[in-house]
Design a protein around this motif. Structure first.
Motif, PDB file in Angstrom:
ATOM      1  N   PRO A 123     105.530 -35.399 -79.335  1.00 43.18           N
ATOM      2  CA  PRO A 123     106.241 -35.663 -80.583  1.00 43.18           C
ATOM      3  C   PRO A 123     105.761 -36.918 -81.304  1.00 43.18           C
ATOM      4  O   PRO A 123     106.379 -37.347 -82.271  1.00 43.18           O
ATOM      5  CB  PRO A 123     107.689 -35.829 -80.106  1.00 43.18           C
ATOM      6  N   THR A 124     104.652 -37.491 -80.835  1.00 33.47           N
ATOM      7  CA  THR A 124     104.142 -38.727 -81.453  1.00 33.47           C
ATOM      8  C   THR A 124     102.892 -38.480 -82.296  1.00 33.47           C
ATOM      9  O   THR A 124     102.372 -39.417 -82.906  1.00 33.47           O
ATOM     10  CB  THR A 124     103.806 -39.787 -80.391  1.00 33.47           C
ATOM     11  N   THR A 125     102.399 -37.249 -82.311  1.00 30.91           N
ATOM     12  CA  THR A 125     101.202 -36.943 -83.098  1.00 30.91           C
ATOM     13  C   THR A 125     101.606 -36.186 -84.358  1.00 30.91           C
ATOM     14  O   THR A 125     102.294 -35.164 -84.291  1.00 30.91           O
ATOM     15  CB  THR A 125     100.204 -36.095 -82.284  1.00 30.91           C
ATOM     16  N   LEU A 126     101.174 -36.670 -85.495  1.00 27.77           N
ATOM     17  CA  LEU A 126     101.544 -36.085 -86.773  1.00 27.77           C
ATOM     18  C   LEU A 126     100.617 -34.911 -87.114  1.00 27.77           C
ATOM     19  O   LEU A 126      99.410 -35.066 -87.169  1.00 27.77           O
ATOM     20  CB  LEU A 126     101.461 -37.147 -87.877  1.00 27.77           C
ATOM     21  N   ASN A 127     101.224 -33.752 -87.315  1.00 23.72           N
ATOM     22  CA  ASN A 127     100.458 -32.558 -87.707  1.00 23.72           C
ATOM     23  C   ASN A 127      99.355 -32.212 -86.710  1.00 23.72           C
ATOM     24  O   ASN A 127      98.254 -31.806 -87.096  1.00 23.72           O
ATOM     25  CB  ASN A 127      99.838 -32.753 -89.091  1.00 23.72           C
TER      26      ASN A 127
END
Length: 225
Positions: A123-127
């Motif tokens: 849940p810490t990586t965007l897209n």
């Protein structure tokens, strides 16, 4: 002329009877996904909606959780009517691949579903989730009530405060508006397509890891023997 017409019809019937779906078409594709959702809605189950990367993986995780009665793959978080997989997967819409989880709240709590969701993707990586890159794979939790919104935000706050991940959680918390059921061949894809290269190389190792680490949450059929 009549004889030729009869022969043509017979030949057509033979061709149709011999037709077999391709390896990427399963029996779910022959049913109407919307009808499946309507049938599930009559069961009186609670619903939770999550987006966390490829829905083939997300669906497989939640299907294994005790108290979860059904999981439907689809699209959420966008505005276009009747989005298709081709449009969403190509990044041509503002939708994310998502799942709608039908669960019995007397057997599994919403917070437990949050635990599963945040433990089974980054849940810490965007897209971006592993090999899947694009806004269609962004991390979202959709809430239907103020209570759910509070629970989600509190859980994210706990994760950040505890330093559970090296980086800050970028999962967005959004009000639920509309869930579009994905095409039939996407439903239960992990189980029905065990030889698919994506399933073998990406999904299966992640699902097996989930089964190993969350034995206490699994349905009896998935517990280690």
């Amino acid at each position: 002329m009549l004889r030729q017409s009869i022969l043509f019809i017979i030949l057509l019937l033979i061709i149709v009877s011999c037709y077999e779906p391709s390896a990427y078409t399963n029996t779910a594709a022959l049913a109407q996904p919307e009808g499946q959702e309507q049938a599930l809605d009559t069961m009186g189950m609670q619903k939770a909606i999550f987006a966390g990367g490829c829905f083939w993986c997300t669906e497989a995780y939640f299907e294994r959780v005790n108290g979860v009665k059904a999981v439907v793959s689809g699209y959420a978080g966008g505005t276009k009517r009747n989005p298709t997989y081709e449009q969403v997967s190509a990044g041509l819409t503002d939708y994310a691949e998502a799942v709608q989880v039908y669960y019995d709240s007397t057997q599994v709590k919403y917070n437990t579903l949050l635990e599963v969701f945040f433990a089974t993707h980054d849940p810490t990586t965007l897209n971006w989730q592993g090999p899947d890159v694009g806004k269609q794979y962004r991390s979202i939790v959709f809430y239907k009530t103020p209570k759910e919104k509070t629970q989600i935000e509190h859980y994210i706050g706990q994760l950040n405060e505890a330093g559970t991940f090296p980086n800050k959680v970028v999962t967005t918390v959004e009000p639920f508006k509309k869930f579009w059921v994905a095409e039939g061949y996407h439903q239960d894809y992990y189980r029905l397509n065990p030889d698919d290269m994506y399933v073998v190389s990406v999904a299966m190792p992640k699902v097996k890891k989930f089964e190993k680490n969350f034995q206490h949450l699994l349905k009896p059929a998935y517990k280690a023997r």
